[in-house]
Design a protein around this motif. Structure first.
Motif, PDB file in Angstrom:
ATOM      1  N   UNK A 196       0.826  -1.216   0.000  1.00 19.56           N
ATOM      2  CA  UNK A 196       0.000   0.000   0.000  1.00 19.56           C
ATOM      3  C   UNK A 196       0.857   1.261   0.000  1.00 19.56           C
ATOM      4  N   UNK A 197       2.053   1.185   0.610  1.00 16.89           N
ATOM      5  CA  UNK A 197       2.935   2.355   0.703  1.00 16.89           C
ATOM      6  C   UNK A 197       3.760   2.584  -0.553  1.00 16.89           C
ATOM      7  N   UNK A 198       3.658   1.684  -1.532  1.00 17.18           N
ATOM      8  CA  UNK A 198       4.356   1.890  -2.792  1.00 17.18           C
ATOM      9  C   UNK A 198       5.595   1.060  -2.999  1.00 17.18           C
ATOM     10  N   UNK A 199       5.735  -0.031  -2.250  1.00 20.28           N
ATOM     11  CA  UNK A 199       6.904  -0.900  -2.430  1.00 20.28           C
ATOM     12  C   UNK A 199       6.892  -1.539  -3.815  1.00 20.28           C
ATOM     13  N   UNK A 200       8.098  -1.780  -4.344  1.00 20.29           N
ATOM     14  CA  UNK A 200       8.255  -2.472  -5.629  1.00 20.29           C
ATOM     15  C   UNK A 200       8.345  -3.970  -5.436  1.00 20.29           C
ATOM     16  N   UNK A 201       8.851  -4.400  -4.281  1.00 20.21           N
ATOM     17  CA  UNK A 201       8.923  -5.816  -3.921  1.00 20.21           C
ATOM     18  C   UNK A 201       8.945  -5.918  -2.413  1.00 20.21           C
ATOM     19  N   UNK A 202       8.645  -7.093  -1.906  1.00 22.03           N
ATOM     20  CA  UNK A 202       8.763  -7.332  -0.469  1.00 22.03           C
ATOM     21  C   UNK A 202       9.699  -8.511  -0.248  1.00 22.03           C
ATOM     22  N   UNK A 203      10.476  -8.430   0.822  1.00 23.83           N
ATOM     23  CA  UNK A 203      11.408  -9.496   1.192  1.00 23.83           C
ATOM     24  C   UNK A 203      10.881 -10.205   2.430  1.00 23.83           C
ATOM     25  N   UNK A 204      10.823 -11.519   2.361  1.00 17.34           N
ATOM     26  CA  UNK A 204      10.327 -12.338   3.457  1.00 17.34           C
ATOM     27  C   UNK A 204      11.460 -13.193   4.018  1.00 17.34           C
TER      28      UNK A 204
END
Length: 215
Positions: free
Chosen positions: A117-125
């Motif tokens: 929602x904040x505009x990330x291009x990818x997320x790391x888990x």
């Protein structure tokens, strides 16, 4: 975004850092993150600029870990932020829509949703496995990748003790990128280490094609 995402170690030897990174890029690494937790500003600028020049030659993105100001100073391709590294929305506004903003979401799907929602291009888990570089106080279960793949429209990066063998079930569950430090930079042969990760993604792509053909 797909493939091996190499993350630099805390090396002060810039020549060695560039040599190993170039070997990885030449072997097929998809992205580079400059991460040096103990360097001062001048060293970060010098190493970051050298890595950016190298990445430009190979046409691969250079992401700066933690430091939005360094990303802006260098004109790098993006920034990766952890939970305490500043607001994602601020980074997105500062960098504009064309840059990459990555977010560490650890083992929490709620954080990943907030990052999207904040505009990330990818997320790391992660971390998924014990790491030589970072000690995690928790362990992320592989099925979180399945949950995140269903819930998010972003590329997923998996981190924490990654090798081609233990990354395989995560890629099979939908991970788009595998982030690695020690298994590449501390390998006896960097190119061979990268090839192992590339083979993992190639095998997964082939399996999907064959599965689709059977259907």
């Amino acid at each position: 975004m797909r493939g091996l995402y190499i993350v630099t170690p805390d090396w002060d030897d810039t020549e060695l850092l560039l040599e190993s990174t170039e070997q990885a890029l030449d072997a097929g690494a998809a992205m580079v993150q400059y991460r040096h937790k103990t360097a001062g500003w001048a060293q970060r600028v010098a190493q970051g600029a050298a890595l950016l020049s190298l990445c430009r030659r190979y046409r691969r993105p250079l992401i700066i870990n933690d430091h939005l100001s360094l990303c802006l100073t260098l004109g790098a391709d993006g920034v990766h932020l952890g939970g305490a590294d500043g607001a994602l929305a601020h980074a997105r506004a500062a960098l504009g829509p064309g840059k990459i903003v990555g977010a560490s979401c650890y083992g929490e799907l709620a954080l990943a949703r907030e990052a999207e929602r904040a505009g990330a291009s990818y997320v790391a888990l992660g971390g998924f496995y014990p790491s030589k570089v970072k000690q995690y106080s928790f362990r992320t279960e592989p099925d979180l990748v399945l949950e995140a793949k269903r819930a998010l429209a972003l590329p997923l990066v998996v981190i924490g003790g990654m090798t081609p063998a233990n990354a395989q079930p995560l890629v099979a569950r939908g991970a788009d990128l595998v982030a690695a430090i020690s298994s590449v930079y501390q390998a006896s042969c960097v190119a061979a280490a990268v090839a192992g990760f590339d083979a993992l993604f190639a095998a997964h792509t082939l399996a999907k094609r064959e599965s689709g053909a059977r259907v």
